[in-house]
Design a protein around this motif. Structure first.
Motif, PDB file in Angstrom:
ATOM      1  N   ALA A 122       0.864  -1.117  -0.013  1.00  0.00           N
ATOM      2  CA  ALA A 122       0.182   0.170   0.122  1.00  0.00           C
ATOM      3  C   ALA A 122       1.035   1.130   0.066  1.00  0.00           C
ATOM      4  CB  ALA A 122      -0.979  -0.053   1.029  1.00  0.00           C
ATOM      5  N   PHE A 123       2.070   1.140   0.589  1.00  0.00           N
ATOM      6  CA  PHE A 123       2.738   2.371   0.699  1.00  0.00           C
ATOM      7  C   PHE A 123       3.950   2.467  -0.429  1.00  0.00           C
ATOM      8  CE2 PHE A 123       2.226   0.927   5.248  1.00  0.00           C
ATOM      9  CZ  PHE A 123       1.276   2.026   5.411  1.00  0.00           C
ATOM     10  N   VAL A 124       3.406   1.843  -1.830  1.00  0.00           N
ATOM     11  CA  VAL A 124       4.289   2.144  -3.045  1.00  0.00           C
ATOM     12  C   VAL A 124       3.522   3.432  -3.351  1.00  0.00           C
ATOM     13  CG1 VAL A 124       4.499   1.405  -5.333  1.00  0.00           C
ATOM     14  CG2 VAL A 124       4.833  -0.348  -3.450  1.00  0.00           C
ATOM     15  N   ALA A 130       5.395  10.717  -4.266  1.00  0.00           N
ATOM     16  CA  ALA A 130       6.570  11.917  -4.055  1.00  0.00           C
ATOM     17  C   ALA A 130       7.504  12.086  -5.295  1.00  0.00           C
ATOM     18  CB  ALA A 130       7.228  11.126  -2.972  1.00  0.00           C
ATOM     19  N   TRP A 131       7.572  10.780  -5.864  1.00  0.00           N
ATOM     20  CA  TRP A 131       8.602  10.807  -6.999  1.00  0.00           C
ATOM     21  C   TRP A 131       8.006  11.763  -7.980  1.00  0.00           C
ATOM     22  CZ3 TRP A 131      13.077   7.920  -8.111  1.00  0.00           C
ATOM     23  CH2 TRP A 131      13.418   8.017  -9.661  1.00  0.00           C
ATOM     24  N   ARG A 132       6.589  11.419  -8.359  1.00  0.00           N
ATOM     25  CA  ARG A 132       5.817  12.310  -9.514  1.00  0.00           C
ATOM     26  C   ARG A 132       5.782  13.744  -9.181  1.00  0.00           C
ATOM     27  NH1 ARG A 132       3.381  15.452 -11.998  1.00  0.00           N
ATOM     28  NH2 ARG A 132       1.376  15.306 -13.174  1.00  0.00           N
ATOM     29  N   LEU A 133       5.651  14.299  -7.898  1.00  0.00           N
ATOM     30  CA  LEU A 133       5.751  15.625  -7.440  1.00  0.00           C
ATOM     31  C   LEU A 133       7.062  16.162  -7.535  1.00  0.00           C
ATOM     32  CD1 LEU A 133       3.100  15.252  -4.621  1.00  0.00           C
ATOM     33  CD2 LEU A 133       2.943  16.514  -6.641  1.00  0.00           C
ATOM     34  N   PHE A 146      -0.146  17.251 -18.350  1.00  0.00           N
ATOM     35  CA  PHE A 146       0.580  16.829 -17.274  1.00  0.00           C
ATOM     36  C   PHE A 146       1.318  15.492 -17.964  1.00  0.00           C
ATOM     37  CE2 PHE A 146      -3.168  18.020 -15.057  1.00  0.00           C
ATOM     38  CZ  PHE A 146      -2.731  19.014 -14.172  1.00  0.00           C
ATOM     39  N   LYS A 147       2.573  15.329 -17.367  1.00  0.00           N
ATOM     40  CA  LYS A 147       3.276  14.143 -17.758  1.00  0.00           C
ATOM     41  C   LYS A 147       3.248  13.054 -16.495  1.00  0.00           C
ATOM     42  CE  LYS A 147       7.012  16.754 -20.152  1.00  0.00           C
ATOM     43  NZ  LYS A 147       8.358  17.072 -19.775  1.00  0.00           N
ATOM     44  N   GLY A 148       2.235  11.937 -16.775  1.00  0.00           N
ATOM     45  CA  GLY A 148       1.807  11.253 -15.717  1.00  0.00           C
ATOM     46  C   GLY A 148       0.536  11.765 -15.070  1.00  0.00           C
ATOM     47  N   VAL A 149      -0.248  10.666 -14.568  1.00  0.00           N
ATOM     48  CA  VAL A 149      -1.448  11.184 -13.771  1.00  0.00           C
ATOM     49  C   VAL A 149      -1.243  12.158 -12.404  1.00  0.00           C
ATOM     50  CG1 VAL A 149      -3.480  10.343 -12.523  1.00  0.00           C
ATOM     51  CG2 VAL A 149      -2.759   9.127 -14.791  1.00  0.00           C
ATOM     52  N   PRO A 150      -1.939  13.041 -12.533  1.00  0.00           N
ATOM     53  CA  PRO A 150      -1.767  14.000 -11.268  1.00  0.00           C
ATOM     54  C   PRO A 150      -1.895  13.343 -10.064  1.00  0.00           C
ATOM     55  CG  PRO A 150      -2.821  15.017 -12.921  1.00  0.00           C
ATOM     56  CD  PRO A 150      -2.774  13.609 -13.427  1.00  0.00           C
ATOM     57  N   VAL A 151      -1.394  13.575  -9.221  1.00  0.00           N
ATOM     58  CA  VAL A 151      -1.254  13.064  -7.604  1.00  0.00           C
ATOM     59  C   VAL A 151      -2.660  13.297  -6.872  1.00  0.00           C
ATOM     60  CG1 VAL A 151      -0.386  12.996  -5.386  1.00  0.00           C
ATOM     61  CG2 VAL A 151       1.095  12.897  -7.223  1.00  0.00           C
ATOM     62  N   PRO A 152      -3.493  14.405  -7.095  1.00  0.00           N
ATOM     63  CA  PRO A 152      -4.549  14.518  -6.584  1.00  0.00           C
ATOM     64  C   PRO A 152      -5.566  13.606  -7.243  1.00  0.00           C
ATOM     65  CG  PRO A 152      -3.586  16.406  -6.926  1.00  0.00           C
ATOM     66  CD  PRO A 152      -2.629  15.766  -7.455  1.00  0.00           C
ATOM     67  N   ALA A 153      -5.583  13.068  -8.526  1.00  0.00           N
ATOM     68  CA  ALA A 153      -6.430  12.583  -9.092  1.00  0.00           C
ATOM     69  C   ALA A 153      -6.414  11.093  -8.532  1.00  0.00           C
ATOM     70  CB  ALA A 153      -6.217  12.368 -10.671  1.00  0.00           C
ATOM     71  N   VAL A 154      -5.311  10.621  -8.221  1.00  0.00           N
ATOM     72  CA  VAL A 154      -5.074   8.988  -7.587  1.00  0.00           C
ATOM     73  C   VAL A 154      -5.560   9.200  -6.062  1.00  0.00           C
ATOM     74  CG1 VAL A 154      -3.548   7.513  -6.839  1.00  0.00           C
ATOM     75  CG2 VAL A 154      -3.052   8.593  -9.143  1.00  0.00           C
ATOM     76  N   LEU A 189      -1.374  -0.179 -10.867  1.00  0.00           N
ATOM     77  CA  LEU A 189      -1.640   0.524 -11.816  1.00  0.00           C
ATOM     78  C   LEU A 189      -1.645   2.156 -11.600  1.00  0.00           C
ATOM     79  CD1 LEU A 189      -3.112   1.095 -14.365  1.00  0.00           C
ATOM     80  CD2 LEU A 189      -5.489   1.047 -13.421  1.00  0.00           C
ATOM     81  N   VAL A 190      -1.971   2.645 -10.662  1.00  0.00           N
ATOM     82  CA  VAL A 190      -1.816   4.077 -10.233  1.00  0.00           C
ATOM     83  C   VAL A 190      -0.284   4.535 -10.051  1.00  0.00           C
ATOM     84  CG1 VAL A 190      -4.165   4.340  -9.347  1.00  0.00           C
ATOM     85  CG2 VAL A 190      -2.537   3.923  -7.600  1.00  0.00           C
ATOM     86  N   SER A 191       0.431   3.628  -9.441  1.00  0.00           N
ATOM     87  CA  SER A 191       1.813   3.900  -9.220  1.00  0.00           C
ATOM     88  C   SER A 191       2.274   4.109 -10.404  1.00  0.00           C
ATOM     89  CB  SER A 191       2.353   2.663  -8.303  1.00  0.00           C
ATOM     90  OG  SER A 191       1.979   2.802  -7.040  1.00  0.00           O
ATOM     91  N   PHE A 192       2.301   3.220 -11.480  1.00  0.00           N
ATOM     92  CA  PHE A 192       2.973   3.318 -12.731  1.00  0.00           C
ATOM     93  C   PHE A 192       2.234   4.510 -13.380  1.00  0.00           C
ATOM     94  CE2 PHE A 192       1.913   2.610 -17.275  1.00  0.00           C
ATOM     95  CZ  PHE A 192       3.352   2.700 -17.838  1.00  0.00           C
ATOM     96  N   LEU A 193       0.841   4.649 -13.411  1.00  0.00           N
ATOM     97  CA  LEU A 193       0.401   5.842 -13.960  1.00  0.00           C
ATOM     98  C   LEU A 193       1.062   7.243 -13.392  1.00  0.00           C
ATOM     99  CD1 LEU A 193      -3.224   5.027 -14.466  1.00  0.00           C
ATOM    100  CD2 LEU A 193      -1.657   5.364 -16.279  1.00  0.00           C
ATOM    101  N   MET A 194       1.277   7.295 -12.077  1.00  0.00           N
ATOM    102  CA  MET A 194       1.936   8.603 -11.717  1.00  0.00           C
ATOM    103  C   MET A 194       3.453   8.654 -12.143  1.00  0.00           C
ATOM    104  SD  MET A 194       0.401   8.967  -7.811  1.00  0.00           S
ATOM    105  CE  MET A 194       0.591   7.589  -7.205  1.00  0.00           C
ATOM    106  N   VAL A 195       4.372   7.748 -12.081  1.00  0.00           N
ATOM    107  CA  VAL A 195       5.721   7.845 -12.375  1.00  0.00           C
ATOM    108  C   VAL A 195       5.871   7.839 -13.968  1.00  0.00           C
ATOM    109  CG1 VAL A 195       6.366   6.823  -9.955  1.00  0.00           C
ATOM    110  CG2 VAL A 195       6.065   5.318 -12.356  1.00  0.00           C
TER     111      VAL A 195
END
Length: 254
Positions: A122-124, A130-133, A146-154, A189-195
């Motif tokens: 879960a903590f991935v 953090a990486w995305r931001l 954006f490049k990658g899905v925005p963190v607030p969307a996730v 999925l969401v981790s991949f989309l963010m990074v």
């Protein structure tokens, strides 16, 4: 007036911290019958955590609006905004996923004795956030998209899960939300989309013309129709629609 936007950003962080507190004080009740662990129900505190993440998202939108209103954008504000977003839309949703995994595994035979290693994926999500931001802050060529899905969307996607469980009165919806393999899939999925560096649609309208804003209007249409007919189930649908529309129109928004 220069510090007013930063106060909004700190409020975002403050609300994220409250959400985490509600997740920690979850009041989950588990009892054992003949060696089998069974879940009684999901407590109200988890619903409140989702609520505070949602309010934090509204405040996160407003801090940018206030910064433009007062012409008070600054490098400190940019850094502070990302730090707040890590907590409100990274750590707090990570806690939700942790608790959902805990609830899911607790229902299994001898689930209470399961190793914590099954929960730490879960903590991935906060790590990916953090990486995305950090990458966003270092981008020398800011863009309305954006490049990658925005963190607030996730963050909003994950926050919808307890709301679906708590408010959608169907066994199927609850079983899906507490399916550990689905939760692991969502994490991946969401981790991949963010990074990732996939081009994702921004929602800053330069004008209201259909030609320039067709992808945005498609996502808005899905959101309105989904909210009417699906209630909280609309949130995952809108998230998927946002990603798919962004990919379909990637040549236009890249």
């Amino acid at each position: 007036m220069k510090q007013v936007p930063n106060l909004f950003t700190l409020l975002n962080l403050f609300l994220g911290c409250i959400a985490i507190v509600f997740m920690m004080q979850n009041g989950i009740s588990i009892y054992s019958v003949n060696g089998n662990s069974q879940l009684i129900d999901m407590p109200e505190q988890i619903w409140l955590a989702s609520l505070f993440i949602g309010i934090a998202a509204v405040v996160d939108f407003l801090d940018g609006f206030v910064a433009r209103l007062f012409k008070a954008s600054s490098e400190m504000g940019k850094q502070l905004d990302s730090l707040a977003d890590v907590v409100s839309f990274g750590v707090a949703p990570g806690m939700i996923l942790y608790q959902l995994l805990r609830l899911s595994i607790a229902r299994e035979e001898n689930g209470i004795d399961t190793s914590m290693l099954w929960l730490v994926p879960a903590f991935v999500v906060p790590c990916a956030a953090a990486w995305r931001l950090a990458r966003f802050n270092l981008d020398p060529h800011p863009s309305p998209n954006f490049k990658g899905v925005p963190v607030p969307a996730v963050g909003l996607l994950v926050a919808s899960f307890p709301l679906i469980y708590w408010n959608i009165n169907t066994v199927e919806a609850r079983e899906i939300i507490l399916n550990k393999w689905l939760i692991y899939g969502v994490i991946a999925l969401v981790s991949f989309l963010m990074v990732s560096t996939l081009p994702m649609l921004g929602f800053k309208f330069k004008n209201l013309g259909l030609k320039d804003n067709l992808p945005r209007y498609l996502v808005v249409a899905v959101a309105i129709i989904g909210a009417i007919f699906l209630q909280w189930l609309a949130v995952p649908l809108v998230f998927l629609a946002y990603v798919l529309v962004s990919l379909l129109f990637k040549n236009k928004i890249a």
